[in-house]
Design a protein around this motif. Structure first.
Motif, short mmCIF file in Angstrom:
data_model
loop_
_atom_site.label_atom_id
_atom_site.label_comp_id
_atom_site.label_asym_id
_atom_site.label_seq_id
_atom_site.Cartn_x
_atom_site.Cartn_y
_atom_site.Cartn_z
N GLY A 73 65.03 25.73 65.76
CA GLY A 73 64.49 26.63 64.74
C GLY A 73 65.04 28.04 64.85
N GLN A 74 65.96 28.27 65.80
CA GLN A 74 66.55 29.59 65.99
C GLN A 74 68.08 29.51 65.87
N PHE A 75 68.70 30.68 65.85
CA PHE A 75 70.16 30.77 65.89
C PHE A 75 70.55 31.97 66.73
N LYS A 76 71.69 31.86 67.37
CA LYS A 76 72.23 32.95 68.16
C LYS A 76 73.61 33.28 67.63
N THR A 77 73.99 34.54 67.66
CA THR A 77 75.25 34.98 67.07
C THR A 77 76.21 35.49 68.14
N CYS A 78 77.49 35.44 67.75
CA CYS A 78 78.55 36.18 68.45
C CYS A 78 79.31 36.93 67.37
N LEU A 79 78.86 38.13 67.07
CA LEU A 79 79.45 38.90 65.98
C LEU A 79 80.91 39.23 66.24
N ALA A 80 81.27 39.41 67.50
CA ALA A 80 82.65 39.75 67.84
C ALA A 80 83.61 38.65 67.42
N ALA A 81 83.14 37.40 67.43
CA ALA A 81 83.99 36.28 67.04
C ALA A 81 83.65 35.74 65.66
N GLY A 82 82.60 36.27 65.02
CA GLY A 82 82.21 35.81 63.70
C GLY A 82 81.59 34.42 63.71
N LEU A 83 80.76 34.14 64.72
CA LEU A 83 80.19 32.81 64.89
C LEU A 83 78.68 32.87 65.06
N PHE A 84 78.02 31.74 64.78
CA PHE A 84 76.62 31.59 65.18
C PHE A 84 76.40 30.15 65.64
N LYS A 85 75.34 29.95 66.40
CA LYS A 85 75.04 28.64 66.98
C LYS A 85 73.58 28.29 66.72
N LEU A 86 73.35 27.05 66.28
CA LEU A 86 71.99 26.58 66.05
C LEU A 86 71.43 25.95 67.32
N GLY A 87 70.11 25.89 67.38
CA GLY A 87 69.46 25.27 68.52
C GLY A 87 69.12 23.82 68.29
N PHE A 88 69.68 23.21 67.22
CA PHE A 88 69.35 21.83 66.88
C PHE A 88 70.38 21.31 65.91
N SER A 89 70.40 20.03 65.65
CA SER A 89 71.29 19.46 64.64
C SER A 89 70.74 19.76 63.26
N ALA A 90 71.59 20.29 62.39
CA ALA A 90 71.14 20.67 61.05
C ALA A 90 70.73 19.44 60.25
N SER A 91 69.73 19.61 59.40
CA SER A 91 69.27 18.51 58.56
C SER A 91 69.99 18.45 57.23
N GLY A 92 70.77 19.48 56.92
CA GLY A 92 71.49 19.51 55.65
C GLY A 92 72.44 20.69 55.61
N THR A 93 72.67 21.22 54.41
CA THR A 93 73.61 22.33 54.24
C THR A 93 73.12 23.57 54.98
#
Length: 321
Positions: free
Chosen positions: A34-54
């Motif tokens: 239900g959360q996300f973490k970012t790496c703005l320096a690389a332009g990325l984010f990571k989810l804490g679970f498998s996405a259910s859709g788009t």
């Protein structure tokens, strides 16, 4: 990147869990469902679970030179980082400053990773969004301008005596005649239109992602009265962030084109080489409605020079007025 404000899974907003310095740290990070973490320096984010859709996100993009939102600043960024032009030696810096003054409205633009847009096409798109253009002057310097009615003190005057080939008058392009009685300008673009949304998504978010943009408009009953065949055409392409800025541009466009004008084409002597696209000139001629002189804005020019002295140098100018 400047920021990743919100990440959504099928329209459900997730909770931000902070930013890390690099990709390795992001890959190693533990992220709660239900959360996300970012790496703005690389332009990325990571989810804490498998996405259910788009998965989509509200993103503020490149921050190499600080986060830029004004059109002229973004054009200058593209020239500085994506071309061989030198900032500021190859740029008409004053023209960029003037466009920022005349149109400081923030814009939003997304370029997908699989797109193959040239710098020239990118500049054309966002400058057209504020009714302007960007290009090289005769001396090779790159400038930007916003198209406006011919007002102010003309930088030069031309009469019939100056014309190598007599003046002609042309109607405006089909897109501008008959004039529009309504101009519609987009704002707040949604770059991923969605209908497959999860339960619990708010009505406001559903409405937002259902359409590619919102529309501001300006109308004129006077134009409808004066021009029985006045048009209601498709919205222009624009990228404004705010409704008020889109509405102001719609009002500017309807005022710009409600006055009946034409394109005047003339062949002029060598001194016309000193004139640039967008310059306002005064043209006086016994033909048409130019006997008292009329200010015009240069919208096109071509040059024919004879370096061997075998012919006459001419500068063909088309002007709007």
């Amino acid at each position: 990147m400047q920021a990743i404000d919100t990440v959504y899974d099928r329209g459900v907003a997730l909770t931000g869990a902070g930013d890390v310095a690099n990709y390795a740290a992001l890959a190693a990070a533990s992220v709660t469902a239900g959360q996300f973490k970012t790496c703005l320096a690389a332009g990325l984010f990571k989810l804490g679970f498998s996405a259910s859709g788009t998965v989509t996100a509200d993103v503020k993009g490149d921050a190499t030179d600080g986060y830029l939102v004004r059109t002229a600043d973004i054009v200058r960024w593209a020239l500085r980082h994506r071309t061989v032009l030198s900032d500021a030696d190859d740029l008409d810096v004053a023209s960029f400053d003037q466009v920022n003054t005349d149109q400081p409205a923030p814009i939003d633009y997304f370029l997908g990773p699989d797109e193959n847009l040239t710098v020239a096409a990118f500049i054309q798109a966002i400058m057209a969004g504020i009714g302007g253009w960007g290009g090289h002057r005769l001396d090779g310097i790159f400038e930007v301008q916003i198209f406006a009615a011919p007002t102010g003190e003309p930088v030069a005057s031309f009469t019939r005596d100056d014309m190598i080939v007599d003046i002609s008058r042309e109607p405006l392009p089909d897109a501008y005649r008959p004039p529009r009685w309504r101009w519609r300008v987009p704002y707040q673009r949604c770059w991923t239109v969605q209908t497959d949304l999860a339960e619990g998504v708010t009505a406001a978010h559903k409405a937002f992602v259902a359409e590619p943009y919102r529309l501001a408009e300006a109308t004129s009953s006077t134009i409808q009265l004066d021009h029985p065949f006045a048009q209601d055409r498709d919205p222009v392409q624009a990228y404004f962030s705010e409704a008020s800025d889109a509405a102001a541009e719609a009002a500017r466009l309807i005022n710009l084109f409600k006055t009946t004008r034409a394109i005047y084409r003339m062949s002029l002597p060598r001194r016309a080489l000193r004139r640039e696209m967008g310059n306002v000139i005064r043209v006086t001629h016994p033909r048409f409605d130019l006997r008292s002189g009329r200010p015009m804005r240069i919208v096109e020019w071509g040059v024919k020079l004879q370096f061997n002295g075998a012919g006459v140098d001419t500068v063909e100018i088309a002007a709007y007025g």
